[in-house]
Write an enzyme that holds these catalytic residues in place. Structure first.
Site, mmCIF file in Angstrom:
data_model
loop_
_atom_site.group_PDB
_atom_site.id
_atom_site.type_symbol
_atom_site.label_atom_id
_atom_site.label_comp_id
_atom_site.label_asym_id
_atom_site.label_seq_id
_atom_site.Cartn_x
_atom_site.Cartn_y
_atom_site.Cartn_z
ATOM 1 N N HIS A 220 79.842 29.716 31.912
ATOM 2 C CA HIS A 220 79.276 30.051 30.595
ATOM 3 C C HIS A 220 80.234 29.557 29.516
ATOM 4 O O HIS A 220 81.293 30.155 29.261
ATOM 5 C CB HIS A 220 79.051 31.556 30.428
ATOM 6 C CG HIS A 220 78.344 31.887 29.136
ATOM 7 N ND1 HIS A 220 76.977 32.082 29.055
ATOM 8 C CD2 HIS A 220 78.801 32.029 27.870
ATOM 9 C CE1 HIS A 220 76.633 32.340 27.805
ATOM 10 N NE2 HIS A 220 77.728 32.317 27.057
ATOM 11 N N HIS B 121 80.197 26.659 25.791
ATOM 12 C CA HIS B 121 79.321 25.960 24.842
ATOM 13 C C HIS B 121 79.995 24.696 24.325
ATOM 14 O O HIS B 121 81.219 24.566 24.375
ATOM 15 C CB HIS B 121 79.042 26.842 23.622
ATOM 16 C CG HIS B 121 78.565 28.225 23.938
ATOM 17 N ND1 HIS B 121 77.300 28.491 24.391
ATOM 18 C CD2 HIS B 121 79.197 29.430 23.845
ATOM 19 C CE1 HIS B 121 77.157 29.803 24.555
ATOM 20 N NE2 HIS B 121 78.300 30.393 24.250
ATOM 21 N N TYR C 30 74.510 31.779 12.188
ATOM 22 C CA TYR C 30 75.944 31.624 11.912
ATOM 23 C C TYR C 30 76.278 30.149 12.021
ATOM 24 O O TYR C 30 75.527 29.366 12.614
ATOM 25 C CB TYR C 30 76.793 32.433 12.912
ATOM 26 C CG TYR C 30 76.689 31.948 14.341
ATOM 27 C CD1 TYR C 30 77.556 30.980 14.863
ATOM 28 C CD2 TYR C 30 75.702 32.455 15.193
ATOM 29 C CE1 TYR C 30 77.430 30.529 16.169
ATOM 30 C CE2 TYR C 30 75.579 32.014 16.499
ATOM 31 C CZ TYR C 30 76.447 31.046 16.979
ATOM 32 O OH TYR C 30 76.326 30.591 18.271
ATOM 33 N N ASP D 96 83.127 31.587 28.086
ATOM 34 C CA ASP D 96 82.412 31.699 26.803
ATOM 35 C C ASP D 96 83.103 30.904 25.693
ATOM 36 O O ASP D 96 82.833 31.120 24.509
ATOM 37 C CB ASP D 96 82.199 33.148 26.367
ATOM 38 C CG ASP D 96 81.175 33.243 25.238
ATOM 39 O OD1 ASP D 96 80.235 32.434 25.208
ATOM 40 O OD2 ASP D 96 81.336 34.109 24.357
HETATM 41 C C1 0GY Z 1 77.571 33.858 23.555
HETATM 42 C C2 0GY Z 1 77.437 34.985 22.640
HETATM 43 C C3 0GY Z 1 76.994 34.953 21.364
HETATM 44 C C4 0GY Z 1 76.270 33.886 20.767
HETATM 45 C C5 0GY Z 1 75.304 33.169 21.374
HETATM 46 O O1 0GY Z 1 73.585 31.659 21.432
HETATM 47 C C6 0GY Z 1 74.435 32.188 20.721
HETATM 48 O O2 0GY Z 1 74.557 31.948 19.532
HETATM 49 O O3 0GY Z 1 75.066 33.352 22.655
HETATM 50 C C7 0GY Z 1 77.183 36.180 20.564
HETATM 51 O O4 0GY Z 1 77.197 36.091 19.326
HETATM 52 O O5 0GY Z 1 77.324 37.274 21.156
HETATM 53 O O6 0GY Z 1 77.341 34.011 24.746
HETATM 54 O O7 0GY Z 1 77.921 32.779 23.113
#
Ligand code: 0GY
Length: 290
Positions: free
Chosen positions: A27, A29, A45, A246
Site C-alpha cells: 500500500h 502511492h 486535498y 502508505d
Molecule cells: C491512504 C489514506 C488516506 C488518503 C487516501 O485516497 C486517498 O486520498 O487514501 C487518508 O487520508 O486517510 O491510504 O492514503
C-alpha cells in the site's frame, strides 16, 4: 494550490527488521509530479509531489522487492501517474486503480496490461463525494471479469451500514487499514469484534494491517496502541493480511512517520518468520502476481 499536508520524511532511518526476501510494500502511492500529471479538480486535498523515482528509491532503501501502488483520491479517476509508475517499474509494481462507470472495456484492458489488478472504492467522507451503490456494483461486476479485486476504504463506525454492500461484492475484497478502528476502544470490544466477524464469515475479505501512524493515539515511534489490533488480524487470518508503508502518507497533519520505523512495526504484529513471510511475500504475491 500548494500542498496542504506535511511532506514525506526526507531521510527515513534504516529499519532494524530485515524484511524477508521478495517482500512487497502493498500500500503506497505516487503523486504527480503535478506539472506532468495534474491533480484532480474535484480533490479534497492537494498532496506534495511524490514521484515514482522517490517511491522506487524508498523501496530499495527499506529492502523491499515490489510495490502495490494504490490510486489515491487526489488523482480522482485519472490513473495516468499510476500507469506511468507501473510501466516504469520493470514488472516490480502492480496497481489498484480508480475507475468510474464511464470507463470503457478498452481502458480496463489497458490498465490490466499495465499491471492493475484491482479498483478502489472509497467511503471516507472527508475524501470523496458519494457514489450510488448501484454504480459501484456495476463497476465491480465488470472488473470481476478481469479477475481483479475491490479495495475498500471506510471508517469503523460506518461498517454496519456498509456490511451488506461489502458482503455481496462478487470479488475478493481488501479492506484498507483494518477498517480504521478506534484504537482507544478495547481490541475485544464490540466495534473491532464486528470487523473480525466480517473476515470470519466472509473468506473472500482480506485486510491491510497498515497505517499505525493514522490510527495511533499514543503516537510515534512505537505506535503501541495499534499493535493488539493488527496482531489479532495477522494471527487470526494469516493468509488474508497485507502490509504497506502508505508512503507518502497523504493527509498526515500532526507528524510525518519515519518509514524505517514503520517497517520495525512489522515484527510486533507478525512475531514469527512464518507470519512475516505470509504477510510480506506470500499473500501479496498470490493476490497481485498470480
Ligand atoms: C491512504 C489514506 C488516506 C488518503 C487516501 O485516497 C486517498 O486520498 O487514501 C487518508 O487520508 O486517510 O491510504 O492514503
Amino acid at each position: 494550490m500548494d500542498a496542504d499536508y506535511l511532506p514525506f520524511h526526507p531521510a527515513p532511518s534504516k529499519p532494524a527488521f530485515v524484511v524477508p526476501h521478495g517482500a512487497v510494500d502493498a500500500h503506497c502511492h505516487v503523486f504527480g509530479p503535478a506539472a506532468v500529471f495534474p491533480y484532480a479538480p474535484e480533490r479534497k486535498y492537494t498532496p506534495c509531489d511524490a514521484p515514482k523515482e522517490k517511491l522506487f528509491a524508498l523501496r530499495d532503501f527499506l529492502g523491499f522487492e515490489r510495490n502495490v501502488i494504490v490510486q489515491a483520491t487526489c488523482h480522482g479517476n485519472d490513473n495516468r501517474a499510476l500507469v506511468d509508475a507501473l510501466l516504469s517499474s520493470g514488472g516490480r509494481a502492480r496497481g489498484v486503480a480508480s475507475v468510474g462507470r464511464d470507463v470503457t472495456d478498452a481502458e480496463l484492458h489497458a490498465l490490466h496490461a499495465a499491471g492493475v489488478r484491482g479498483t478502489r472504492f472509497n467511503f471516507v467522507r472527508r475524501l470523496v463525494d458519494f457514489t450510488p451503490r448501484e454504480v459501484l456494483v456495476e463497476i465491480a461486476q465488470r472488473i470481476a471479469l478481469l479477475g481483479w479485486h475491490v479495495v475498500v476504504y471506510f471508517e469503523a463506525q460506518d461498517l454496519p451500514e456498509l456490511w451488506d454492500f461489502f458482503t455481496t461484492l462478487p470479488t475478493t475484497v481488501v479492506v484498507d487499514h483494518m477498517g480504521r478502528p478506534d484504537v482507544g476502544k478495547p481490541v475485544d470490544g464490540p466495534e473491532f469484534a464486528r470487523f473480525v466477524r466480517l473476515l470470519s464469515e466472509h473468506p473472500n475479505i482480506w485486510s491491510k494491517v497498515s497505517c499505525p501512524e493514522r490510527l495511533s493515539k499514543s503516537g510515534p515511534p512505537a505506535y503501541d496502541d495499534v499493535v493488539p489490533f493488527a496482531k489479532r488480524l495477522v494471527e487470526t487470518f494469516p493468509d488474508r493480511v497485507l502490509w504497506g508503508t502508505d508512503w507518502p502518507h497523504p493527509n498526515m497533519k500532526t507528524h510525518m512517520p519515519d518509514d524505517g520505523n514503520l517497517v520495525d512495526f512489522v515484527p510486533k504484529i507478525a512475531p514469527t518468520p512464518e507470519l512475516q513471510r505470509k504477510l510480506l511475500v506470500d499473500n501479496p504475491m498470490r493476490l497481485y502476481w498470480k
